[in-house]
Design an enzyme around this catalytic site. Sequence first.
Site, PDB file in Angstrom:
ATOM      1  N   GLU A   1     -48.989 100.313 -40.418  1.00  0.00           N
ATOM      2  CA  GLU A   1     -47.356 100.487 -39.849  1.00  0.00           C
ATOM      3  C   GLU A   1     -47.298 101.399 -38.650  1.00  0.00           C
ATOM      4  OE1 GLU A   1     -44.463  99.694 -39.835  1.00  0.00           O
ATOM      5  OE2 GLU A   1     -43.515  99.277 -42.005  1.00  0.00           O
TER       6      GLU A   1
ATOM      7  N   LYS B   1     -41.581 109.839 -41.602  1.00  0.00           N
ATOM      8  CA  LYS B   1     -40.435 110.919 -41.543  1.00  0.00           C
ATOM      9  C   LYS B   1     -40.427 111.527 -42.880  1.00  0.00           C
ATOM     10  CE  LYS B   1     -38.093 108.732 -37.710  1.00  0.00           C
ATOM     11  NZ  LYS B   1     -36.853 107.989 -37.338  1.00  0.00           N
TER      12      LYS B   1
ATOM     13  N   ASP C   1     -39.992 105.165 -42.371  1.00  0.00           N
ATOM     14  CA  ASP C   1     -38.836 105.778 -42.025  1.00  0.00           C
ATOM     15  C   ASP C   1     -38.327 106.231 -43.562  1.00  0.00           C
ATOM     16  OD1 ASP C   1     -36.346 107.222 -41.620  1.00  0.00           O
ATOM     17  OD2 ASP C   1     -36.002 105.797 -40.143  1.00  0.00           O
TER      18      ASP C   1
ATOM     19  N   ASP D   1     -39.579 100.585 -30.512  1.00  0.00           N
ATOM     20  CA  ASP D   1     -38.703 100.515 -29.520  1.00  0.00           C
ATOM     21  C   ASP D   1     -37.263 101.092 -29.816  1.00  0.00           C
ATOM     22  OD1 ASP D   1     -38.200  98.826 -31.994  1.00  0.00           O
ATOM     23  OD2 ASP D   1     -36.704  97.790 -30.411  1.00  0.00           O
TER      24      ASP D   1
ATOM     25  N   GLY E   1     -43.414  96.503 -34.100  1.00  0.00           N
ATOM     26  CA  GLY E   1     -43.890  97.886 -33.771  1.00  0.00           C
ATOM     27  C   GLY E   1     -45.120  98.219 -33.912  1.00  0.00           C
TER      28      GLY E   1
ATOM     29  N   LEU F   1     -41.276  98.962 -46.277  1.00  0.00           N
ATOM     30  CA  LEU F   1     -42.602  98.891 -47.042  1.00  0.00           C
ATOM     31  C   LEU F   1     -42.544  98.805 -48.562  1.00  0.00           C
ATOM     32  CD1 LEU F   1     -45.158  99.259 -45.773  1.00  0.00           C
ATOM     33  CD2 LEU F   1     -45.442 101.618 -46.430  1.00  0.00           C
TER      34      LEU F   1
ATOM     35  N   ASN G   1     -37.980 101.598 -46.987  1.00  0.00           N
ATOM     36  CA  ASN G   1     -37.319 100.408 -47.612  1.00  0.00           C
ATOM     37  C   ASN G   1     -38.161  99.125 -46.994  1.00  0.00           C
ATOM     38  OD1 ASN G   1     -35.110 101.547 -48.563  1.00  0.00           O
ATOM     39  ND2 ASN G   1     -33.758 101.393 -46.978  1.00  0.00           N
TER      40      ASN G   1
END
Length: 180
Positions: free
Chosen positions: A103, A135, A107, A163, A49, A112, A110
């Site tokens: 990054e 987030k 989210d 994606d 990503g 990271l 985990n």
Amino acid sequence: MKKEVTVHDKTFELYISAEKIQERVDEIGKAISAEFKGRNPLFVSILNGSFVFTADIMRACDLECEVSFVKLSSYEGTQTTGKIKTLIGLDNNIAGREVIILEDIVDTGNTLTHFLEILDTYDPKSVTLVSLLTKPEVLKDRVKVDQIGFEIPNKFVIGYGLDYDGLARNLKDIYQLKEG
Ligand code: IMP
């Protein structure tokens, strides 16, 4: 730019325009340049990503720097699988380097957390975390991200490298999953 896009079975609505993204990328690039000038930092970009964000951040930086790519995976569809694999490891000499992790989105944190544990064994001089999106509702205080592009609510987003089951990475703008 389209107001709505349909990817596979889901509809997404425009959330952050390409223009707004570029403004933030330029600001972050300037901040990184000011902090790391003359220190030749190594950007470590977490694939898949982050490739779009990485390309833009590097070009927004006015300093001597290098880049390396790491591939991790934790998602299937729109749900985290909890299983994280390192697919492509670090090949640069990390010991003593100032590392800036890039990054696309943090989210649960985990991915990271797992990656930071691996990175630590390579003995970097310093580690700075930069993420285009976080987030906070989900992340809480699990990982401290040093530079954040946008803090967003706990809704699935696509575009600008992000994606949905492989598609939509090429969208210039960021779109958010439409409810109902
Ligand atoms: P984490 O381990 O839960 O922090 O998830 C990190 C990875 O999950 C990101 O690098 C993305 O690849 C993926 N991800 C998390 N949230 C989203 C989203 O809203 N859209 C697309 N991918 C996401």
